[in-house]
Design an enzyme around this catalytic site. Structure first.
Site, PDB file in Angstrom:
ATOM      1  N   SER A 120     -22.007  37.211   6.385  1.00 62.73           N
ATOM      2  CA  SER A 120     -21.714  37.231   4.952  1.00 62.73           C
ATOM      3  C   SER A 120     -22.178  35.962   4.250  1.00 62.73           C
ATOM      4  O   SER A 120     -22.564  36.004   3.094  1.00 62.73           O
ATOM      5  CB  SER A 120     -20.212  37.360   4.715  1.00 62.73           C
ATOM      6  OG  SER A 120     -19.763  38.574   5.199  1.00 62.73           O
ATOM      7  N   HIS A 141     -26.286  43.630   5.633  1.00 65.99           N
ATOM      8  CA  HIS A 141     -24.905  43.238   5.336  1.00 65.99           C
ATOM      9  C   HIS A 141     -24.096  44.423   4.812  1.00 65.99           C
ATOM     10  O   HIS A 141     -24.413  44.994   3.772  1.00 65.99           O
ATOM     11  CB  HIS A 141     -24.933  42.112   4.283  1.00 65.99           C
ATOM     12  CG  HIS A 141     -23.588  41.579   3.942  1.00 65.99           C
ATOM     13  ND1 HIS A 141     -23.100  41.559   2.654  1.00 65.99           N
ATOM     14  CD2 HIS A 141     -22.613  41.041   4.709  1.00 65.99           C
ATOM     15  CE1 HIS A 141     -21.891  41.025   2.651  1.00 65.99           C
ATOM     16  NE2 HIS A 141     -21.571  40.704   3.879  1.00 65.99           N
ATOM     17  N   GLU A 153     -26.663  45.615   1.983  1.00 70.50           N
ATOM     18  CA  GLU A 153     -27.588  44.662   1.371  1.00 70.50           C
ATOM     19  C   GLU A 153     -28.574  44.244   2.463  1.00 70.50           C
ATOM     20  O   GLU A 153     -28.163  43.836   3.553  1.00 70.50           O
ATOM     21  CB  GLU A 153     -26.813  43.461   0.820  1.00 70.50           C
ATOM     22  CG  GLU A 153     -25.934  43.865  -0.360  1.00 70.50           C
ATOM     23  CD  GLU A 153     -25.110  42.717  -0.938  1.00 70.50           C
ATOM     24  OE1 GLU A 153     -25.392  42.286  -2.057  1.00 70.50           O
ATOM     25  OE2 GLU A 153     -24.163  42.265  -0.262  1.00 70.50           O
ATOM     26  N   ASN A 192     -21.716  38.949  -3.851  1.00 68.38           N
ATOM     27  CA  ASN A 192     -20.927  37.718  -3.956  1.00 68.38           C
ATOM     28  C   ASN A 192     -21.529  36.708  -4.929  1.00 68.38           C
ATOM     29  O   ASN A 192     -20.826  35.839  -5.433  1.00 68.38           O
ATOM     30  CB  ASN A 192     -20.676  37.107  -2.579  1.00 68.38           C
ATOM     31  CG  ASN A 192     -19.593  37.888  -1.866  1.00 68.38           C
ATOM     32  OD1 ASN A 192     -18.751  38.522  -2.515  1.00 68.38           O
ATOM     33  ND2 ASN A 192     -19.623  37.889  -0.547  1.00 68.38           N
TER      34      ASN A 192
HETATM   35  P1  NAD Z   1     -14.148  39.469  13.867  1.00 67.80           P
HETATM   36  O1  NAD Z   1     -13.660  38.118  14.213  1.00 67.80           O
HETATM   37  O2  NAD Z   1     -13.201  40.527  13.433  1.00 67.80           O
HETATM   38  O3  NAD Z   1     -14.963  40.071  15.123  1.00 67.80           O
HETATM   39  C1  NAD Z   1     -15.896  39.351  15.834  1.00 67.80           C
HETATM   40  C2  NAD Z   1     -16.092  40.011  17.188  1.00 67.80           C
HETATM   41  O4  NAD Z   1     -17.164  39.353  17.857  1.00 67.80           O
HETATM   42  C3  NAD Z   1     -14.870  39.917  18.111  1.00 67.80           C
HETATM   43  O5  NAD Z   1     -14.621  41.182  18.691  1.00 67.80           O
HETATM   44  C4  NAD Z   1     -15.301  38.900  19.179  1.00 67.80           C
HETATM   45  O6  NAD Z   1     -14.730  39.150  20.448  1.00 67.80           O
HETATM   46  C5  NAD Z   1     -16.789  39.142  19.208  1.00 67.80           C
HETATM   47  N1  NAD Z   1     -17.587  38.029  19.725  1.00 67.80           N
HETATM   48  C6  NAD Z   1     -17.348  36.699  19.689  1.00 67.80           C
HETATM   49  N2  NAD Z   1     -18.374  36.025  20.251  1.00 67.80           N
HETATM   50  C7  NAD Z   1     -19.259  36.953  20.670  1.00 67.80           C
HETATM   51  C8  NAD Z   1     -20.505  36.887  21.347  1.00 67.80           C
HETATM   52  N3  NAD Z   1     -21.050  35.740  21.688  1.00 67.80           N
HETATM   53  N4  NAD Z   1     -21.120  38.053  21.628  1.00 67.80           N
HETATM   54  C9  NAD Z   1     -20.579  39.252  21.269  1.00 67.80           C
HETATM   55  N5  NAD Z   1     -19.425  39.361  20.632  1.00 67.80           N
HETATM   56  C10 NAD Z   1     -18.767  38.227  20.337  1.00 67.80           C
HETATM   57  O7  NAD Z   1     -15.290  39.245  12.755  1.00 67.80           O
HETATM   58  P2  NAD Z   1     -15.740  40.219  11.560  1.00 67.80           P
HETATM   59  O8  NAD Z   1     -14.818  40.062  10.412  1.00 67.80           O
HETATM   60  O9  NAD Z   1     -16.033  41.559  12.105  1.00 67.80           O
HETATM   61  O10 NAD Z   1     -17.092  39.499  11.145  1.00 67.80           O
HETATM   62  C11 NAD Z   1     -18.249  39.608  11.932  1.00 67.80           C
HETATM   63  C12 NAD Z   1     -19.459  39.314  11.067  1.00 67.80           C
HETATM   64  O11 NAD Z   1     -19.485  40.275  10.006  1.00 67.80           O
HETATM   65  C13 NAD Z   1     -19.439  37.949  10.403  1.00 67.80           C
HETATM   66  O12 NAD Z   1     -20.744  37.425  10.384  1.00 67.80           O
HETATM   67  C14 NAD Z   1     -18.944  38.228   8.993  1.00 67.80           C
HETATM   68  O13 NAD Z   1     -19.448  37.317   8.051  1.00 67.80           O
HETATM   69  C15 NAD Z   1     -19.527  39.595   8.761  1.00 67.80           C
HETATM   70  N6  NAD Z   1     -18.826  40.406   7.751  1.00 67.80           N
HETATM   71  C16 NAD Z   1     -17.463  40.525   7.761  1.00 67.80           C
HETATM   72  C17 NAD Z   1     -16.828  41.282   6.778  1.00 67.80           C
HETATM   73  C18 NAD Z   1     -15.324  41.448   6.750  1.00 67.80           C
HETATM   74  O14 NAD Z   1     -14.800  41.971   5.748  1.00 67.80           O
HETATM   75  N7  NAD Z   1     -14.610  41.111   7.806  1.00 67.80           N
HETATM   76  C19 NAD Z   1     -17.607  41.939   5.775  1.00 67.80           C
HETATM   77  C20 NAD Z   1     -19.002  41.835   5.831  1.00 67.80           C
HETATM   78  C21 NAD Z   1     -19.601  41.052   6.814  1.00 67.80           C
END
Ligand code: NAD
Length: 298
Positions: A120, A141, A153, A192
């Protein structure tokens, strides 16, 4: 390029949604995470997600059975990516973690594999070199609750090839997304770039004691015809996110207004677990927030 096999790295909040949505649209998906225990958790979340697809999209049992058939799980990165046409990375939002993940992935994925990050706030150019294939890498994204808020995106960095970009746009369409291509790198993408300054302008009006929450929201709603105002949006986004963004800005700029905003959000919301819609209270009380009252705009 024809995408058939997709590996989703990270099965957290966004990763498991991306995996399910992709499998739902007929692609073979391998879910990869750091260990089998985390993958088991993801599996259990898919059942709840299947119910949401039934409720919100009228998905039938056959579609959902096919979706589950399309999903595989693997905690060994080499095996998880060995047939991948595309790896979508959704691991934590931390530059060092992403950097080391891509370094590892670069050596294990076949040459044909495209990589896309769901980051993000980090720009693809920040870790493009670590991928070992900058031309085949861009950002894709998604938004939370991907099956309803179906925006994608797509943003390359200066070295992303046109072929990669176009393939990712086509792929995103094929999994039911409305595609929003960006023609150059932009922190915060489109959404954003619009939303953060807008919400920040609203909190500035409040913290500067220019006006109150309901008046500010009412002004926006009446003047633009929008169904909700900035403080209602903040409740949906979650006040923790607003707090974190303001805290980063306060640390970076030392701006007294930002510092005051951080203190205000901490005292009135974070410390009282009033985090927005998710906890039942934020700027408004749920499930019947005042802005939904028929007399609110009078
Ligand atoms: P999260 O913390 O919920 O999940 C991350 C996952 O990645 C976990 O299951 C963790 O075990 C795993 N992980 C950690 N290290 C790892 C590795 N080396 N290899 C494989 N898996 C690994 O995070 P999230 O909220 O899902 O966010 C993930 C990405 O998505 C981020 O870059 C975030 O910016 C983006 N994002 C999040 C949202 C949101 O609303 N949460 C929205 C859009 C984009």
């Amino acid at each position: 390029m024809n995408i058939k096999n997709v590996t989703v790295a990270g099965s957290g909040v966004l990763g498991y949604q991306i995996a399910f949505q992709t499998a739902f649209h007929g692609f073979k998906v391998t879910v990869y995470d750091i260990n089998d225990e985390v993958l088991e958790k993801a599996k259990s979340k898919f059942d709840t997600l299947a119910n949401a697809y039934k409720r919100d999209l009228n998905a039938n049992d056959e579609q959902l059975n096919n979706t589950f058939q399309n999903l595989q799980y693997n905690s060994n990165l080499a095996e998880a990516v060995k047939n991948a046409d595309l790896v979508i990375e959704a691991i934590p939002e931390n530059l060092a973690s992403k950097f080391s993940f891509y370094k590892q992935l670069a050596n294990l994925a076949p040459e044909k594999t495209l990589f896309a990050t769901n980051s993000s706030t980090l720009l693809p150019s920040m870790f493009a070199q670590a991928t070992g294939r900058p031309k085949k890498f861009c950002a894709l994204h998604f938004a939370n609750t991907i099956w309803i808020n179906n925006t994608a995106e797509i943003m390359g960095h200066s070295e992303t090839s046109k072929e990669t970009f176009d393939t990712i746009v086509d792929f995103a369409k094929a999994i039911g997304m409305v595609t929003l291509p960006l023609h150059k790198e932009q922190p915060g993408y489109i959404l954003n770039s619009l939303l953060v300054p807008f919400l920040s302008a609203a909190t500035n009006l409040l913290i500067n004691e220019v006006s109150d929450i309901e008046t500010i929201d009412k002004t926006w709603m009446i003047a633009t015809g929008a169904p909700i105002g900035p403080f209602a949006i903040l409740d949906i986004v979650g006040i923790t996110t607003a707090y974190n963004i303001n805290q980063m800005a306060a640390q970076k700029t030392n701006d007294p207004l930002k510092i005051k905003t951080v203190e205000y959000l901490k005292q009135h919301f974070i410390d009282q677990n009033k985090l927005g819609v998710a906890t039942g209270e934020g700027f408004y009380k749920y499930p019947n927030p005042a802005y939904k009252d028929k007399d609110f705009l009078k």
